[in-house]
Motif scaffolding. Structure first.
Motif, PDB file in Angstrom:
ATOM      1  N   ILE A 184       0.855  -1.180   0.000  1.00  0.00           N
ATOM      2  CA  ILE A 184       0.000   0.000   0.000  1.00  0.00           C
ATOM      3  C   ILE A 184       0.899   1.241   0.000  1.00  0.00           C
ATOM      4  CG2 ILE A 184      -1.929  -1.161   1.122  1.00  0.00           C
ATOM      5  CD1 ILE A 184      -1.105   0.142   3.744  1.00  0.00           C
ATOM      6  N   SER A 185       0.360   2.349  -0.450  1.00  0.00           N
ATOM      7  CA  SER A 185       1.169   3.557  -0.639  1.00  0.00           C
ATOM      8  C   SER A 185       1.814   4.049   0.652  1.00  0.00           C
ATOM      9  CB  SER A 185       0.297   4.670  -1.235  1.00  0.00           C
ATOM     10  OG  SER A 185      -0.800   4.976  -0.381  1.00  0.00           O
ATOM     11  N   GLN A 186       1.145   3.824   1.786  1.00  0.00           N
ATOM     12  CA  GLN A 186       1.693   4.298   3.059  1.00  0.00           C
ATOM     13  C   GLN A 186       2.973   3.557   3.463  1.00  0.00           C
ATOM     14  OE1 GLN A 186      -1.417   3.515   2.333  1.00  0.00           O
ATOM     15  NE2 GLN A 186      -2.938   4.507   3.650  1.00  0.00           N
ATOM     16  N   GLU A 187       3.210   2.422   2.841  1.00  0.00           N
ATOM     17  CA  GLU A 187       4.375   1.607   3.205  1.00  0.00           C
ATOM     18  C   GLU A 187       5.444   1.598   2.118  1.00  0.00           C
ATOM     19  OE1 GLU A 187       4.587   0.670   6.110  1.00  0.00           O
ATOM     20  OE2 GLU A 187       2.540   0.564   6.871  1.00  0.00           O
ATOM     21  N   LYS A 188       5.474   2.629   1.285  1.00  0.00           N
ATOM     22  CA  LYS A 188       6.417   2.648   0.176  1.00  0.00           C
ATOM     23  C   LYS A 188       7.878   2.681   0.647  1.00  0.00           C
ATOM     24  CE  LYS A 188       6.014   7.701  -0.400  1.00  0.00           C
ATOM     25  NZ  LYS A 188       5.642   8.781  -1.345  1.00  0.00           N
ATOM     26  N   VAL A 189       8.141   3.259   1.811  1.00  0.00           N
ATOM     27  CA  VAL A 189       9.514   3.304   2.324  1.00  0.00           C
ATOM     28  C   VAL A 189      10.001   1.891   2.656  1.00  0.00           C
ATOM     29  CG1 VAL A 189      11.006   4.126   4.180  1.00  0.00           C
ATOM     30  CG2 VAL A 189       9.301   5.653   3.188  1.00  0.00           C
ATOM     31  N   LYS A 190       9.132   1.103   3.306  1.00  0.00           N
ATOM     32  CA  LYS A 190       9.502  -0.272   3.635  1.00  0.00           C
ATOM     33  C   LYS A 190       9.676  -1.109   2.368  1.00  0.00           C
ATOM     34  CE  LYS A 190       7.232  -0.342   8.169  1.00  0.00           C
ATOM     35  NZ  LYS A 190       6.122  -0.913   8.974  1.00  0.00           N
ATOM     36  N   HIS A 195       5.669   2.995  -6.375  1.00  0.00           N
ATOM     37  CA  HIS A 195       5.871   4.376  -5.954  1.00  0.00           C
ATOM     38  C   HIS A 195       7.315   4.834  -6.103  1.00  0.00           C
ATOM     39  CE1 HIS A 195       2.152   3.095  -3.933  1.00  0.00           C
ATOM     40  NE2 HIS A 195       1.782   4.324  -4.126  1.00  0.00           N
ATOM     41  N   ASP A 196       8.174   3.892  -6.527  1.00  0.00           N
ATOM     42  CA  ASP A 196       9.590   4.216  -6.667  1.00  0.00           C
ATOM     43  C   ASP A 196      10.062   4.099  -8.113  1.00  0.00           C
ATOM     44  OD1 ASP A 196      12.230   4.762  -5.624  1.00  0.00           O
ATOM     45  OD2 ASP A 196      12.692   2.641  -5.915  1.00  0.00           O
ATOM     46  N   ASP A 197       9.448   3.186  -8.876  1.00  0.00           N
ATOM     47  CA  ASP A 197       9.960   2.845 -10.203  1.00  0.00           C
ATOM     48  C   ASP A 197       9.175   3.428 -11.370  1.00  0.00           C
ATOM     49  OD1 ASP A 197      12.150   1.199  -9.398  1.00  0.00           O
ATOM     50  OD2 ASP A 197      10.713  -0.320  -8.791  1.00  0.00           O
ATOM     51  N   ILE A 198       8.056   4.058 -11.129  1.00  0.00           N
ATOM     52  CA  ILE A 198       7.285   4.638 -12.227  1.00  0.00           C
ATOM     53  C   ILE A 198       7.737   6.077 -12.457  1.00  0.00           C
ATOM     54  CG2 ILE A 198       4.990   5.317 -13.017  1.00  0.00           C
ATOM     55  CD1 ILE A 198       3.845   2.937 -11.576  1.00  0.00           C
ATOM     56  N   MET A 252       3.262  -7.560   0.660  1.00  0.00           N
ATOM     57  CA  MET A 252       3.581  -7.046   1.987  1.00  0.00           C
ATOM     58  C   MET A 252       2.263  -6.774   2.724  1.00  0.00           C
ATOM     59  SD  MET A 252       6.765  -4.467   1.115  1.00  0.00           S
ATOM     60  CE  MET A 252       6.971  -4.067   2.861  1.00  0.00           C
ATOM     61  N   HIS A 253       1.856  -7.746   3.550  1.00  0.00           N
ATOM     62  CA  HIS A 253       0.557  -7.670   4.217  1.00  0.00           C
ATOM     63  C   HIS A 253       0.634  -6.799   5.475  1.00  0.00           C
ATOM     64  CE1 HIS A 253      -1.410 -10.759   1.707  1.00  0.00           C
ATOM     65  NE2 HIS A 253      -0.201 -11.293   1.660  1.00  0.00           N
ATOM     66  N   THR A 254       0.786  -5.497   5.243  1.00  0.00           N
ATOM     67  CA  THR A 254       0.709  -4.543   6.343  1.00  0.00           C
ATOM     68  C   THR A 254      -0.763  -4.218   6.587  1.00  0.00           C
ATOM     69  OG1 THR A 254       0.981  -2.762   4.738  1.00  0.00           O
ATOM     70  CG2 THR A 254       2.962  -3.525   5.868  1.00  0.00           C
ATOM     71  N   ARG A 255      -1.056  -3.527   7.680  1.00  0.00           N
ATOM     72  CA  ARG A 255      -2.450  -3.185   7.996  1.00  0.00           C
ATOM     73  C   ARG A 255      -3.011  -2.294   6.885  1.00  0.00           C
ATOM     74  NH1 ARG A 255      -3.675  -5.012  12.886  1.00  0.00           N
ATOM     75  NH2 ARG A 255      -1.997  -5.321  14.422  1.00  0.00           N
ATOM     76  N   GLY A 256      -4.145  -2.689   6.352  1.00  0.00           N
ATOM     77  CA  GLY A 256      -4.753  -1.945   5.254  1.00  0.00           C
ATOM     78  C   GLY A 256      -4.540  -2.582   3.892  1.00  0.00           C
ATOM     79  N   PHE A 257      -3.675  -3.598   3.822  1.00  0.00           N
ATOM     80  CA  PHE A 257      -3.379  -4.239   2.542  1.00  0.00           C
ATOM     81  C   PHE A 257      -4.636  -4.885   1.951  1.00  0.00           C
ATOM     82  CE2 PHE A 257      -2.014  -7.690  -0.205  1.00  0.00           C
ATOM     83  CZ  PHE A 257      -0.948  -7.147  -0.911  1.00  0.00           C
ATOM     84  N   SER A 258      -5.387  -5.607   2.795  1.00  0.00           N
ATOM     85  CA  SER A 258      -6.568  -6.321   2.302  1.00  0.00           C
ATOM     86  C   SER A 258      -7.699  -5.382   1.897  1.00  0.00           C
ATOM     87  CB  SER A 258      -7.073  -7.301   3.365  1.00  0.00           C
ATOM     88  OG  SER A 258      -7.459  -6.607   4.537  1.00  0.00           O
ATOM     89  N   ALA A 259      -7.653  -4.138   2.382  1.00  0.00           N
ATOM     90  CA  ALA A 259      -8.708  -3.175   2.071  1.00  0.00           C
ATOM     91  C   ALA A 259      -8.396  -2.364   0.814  1.00  0.00           C
ATOM     92  CB  ALA A 259      -8.921  -2.222   3.252  1.00  0.00           C
TER      93      ALA A 259
END
Length: 235
Positions: free
Chosen positions: A97-103, A122-125, A148-155
């Protein structure tokens, strides 16, 4: 079709056969198309074997096989995402998800030492490219997929569509549990737990999984050899 595009299409078909079929199934598939076993191919690699078998075939047959496998004949290297057009490295799509682009970017950096080129939207485009089209190109050209199943990934509609694309293509999928469990079609897959592991540790585990899976081990070995020869791995 240019010679370079024909060779790229043959390579794409070879990768798809490697991902989709066992050795026996690959032979049955090629035989059904009237393609004989290639001679003097001593490499135990479905990818190399398939390329050798397809190389001398008429272009019309190559295009027909591509269509049967669901591969766009126009989806050659020239149509790959920008960061993958000139690389022989293993291509790994990193869904996040976009919020986790740093990770996601950090994981990509750690994977590079293993001959793996990660795609992080978010890094390669590039700013001048249509982002949806570029993501689709990456999904068509990837060798494997990590979620990367961080919180919000499934939504997220976008990440769920990316997962669905990977499932439909039958590529190797690695699920990384980072606050959420995998859901839907990949819910039954055993996920790698984040625990207290750093990106370097996770990259090592991902590399080990790809090195062991029959769908990816040959392609990864070839990518690492190319990386050493061409010095593609970042210093």
């Amino acid at each position: 079709m240019k010679v370079s595009e024909r060779l790229a299409l043959v390579d794409k078909i070879g990768r798809e056969l490697q991902t989709r079929f066992t050795f026996g199934e690959r032979d049955d598939y090629l035989t059904a198309w009237g393609i004989a076993r290639p001679e003097n191919v001593g490499v135990n690699s479905k990818w190399v074997y398939s390329r050798a078998a397809l190389a001398p075939q008429p272009l019309s047959k190559v295009i027909e096989i591509a269509g049967d496998l669901g591969i766009d004949a126009a989806g050659t290297e020239s149509n790959a995402p920008a960061n993958w057009r000139d690389t022989k490295l293993f291509r790994l799509f990193i869904s996040h998800i976009s919020q986790e682009k740093v990770k996601a970017t950090r994981l990509k950096e750690c994977l590079a030492t293993y001959g793996i080129s990660g795609f992080v939207a978010h890094d390669d485009i590039h700013p001048t490219l249509e982002w949806q089209d570029e993501i689709t190109r990456a999904l068509f050209h990837m060798d494997a997929f990590i979620a990367m199943h961080t919180r919000g990934f499934s939504a997220s509609t976008w990440t769920q569509q990316e997962v669905g694309f990977a499932v439909a293509r039958g590529v190797k999928i690695v699920s990384l549990r980072m606050g959420e469990d995998p859901t839907g079609f990949i819910g039954r897959r055993q996920a790698l737990p984040r625990l207290q592991k750093r990106a370097e540790d996770i990259a090592k585990e991902v590399h080990e999984l790809l090195s062991e899976d029959p769908r990816t081990k040959d392609r990864l070995a070839s990518a690492k050899t190319s990386a050493i020869d061409d010095d593609e791995i970042p210093f």
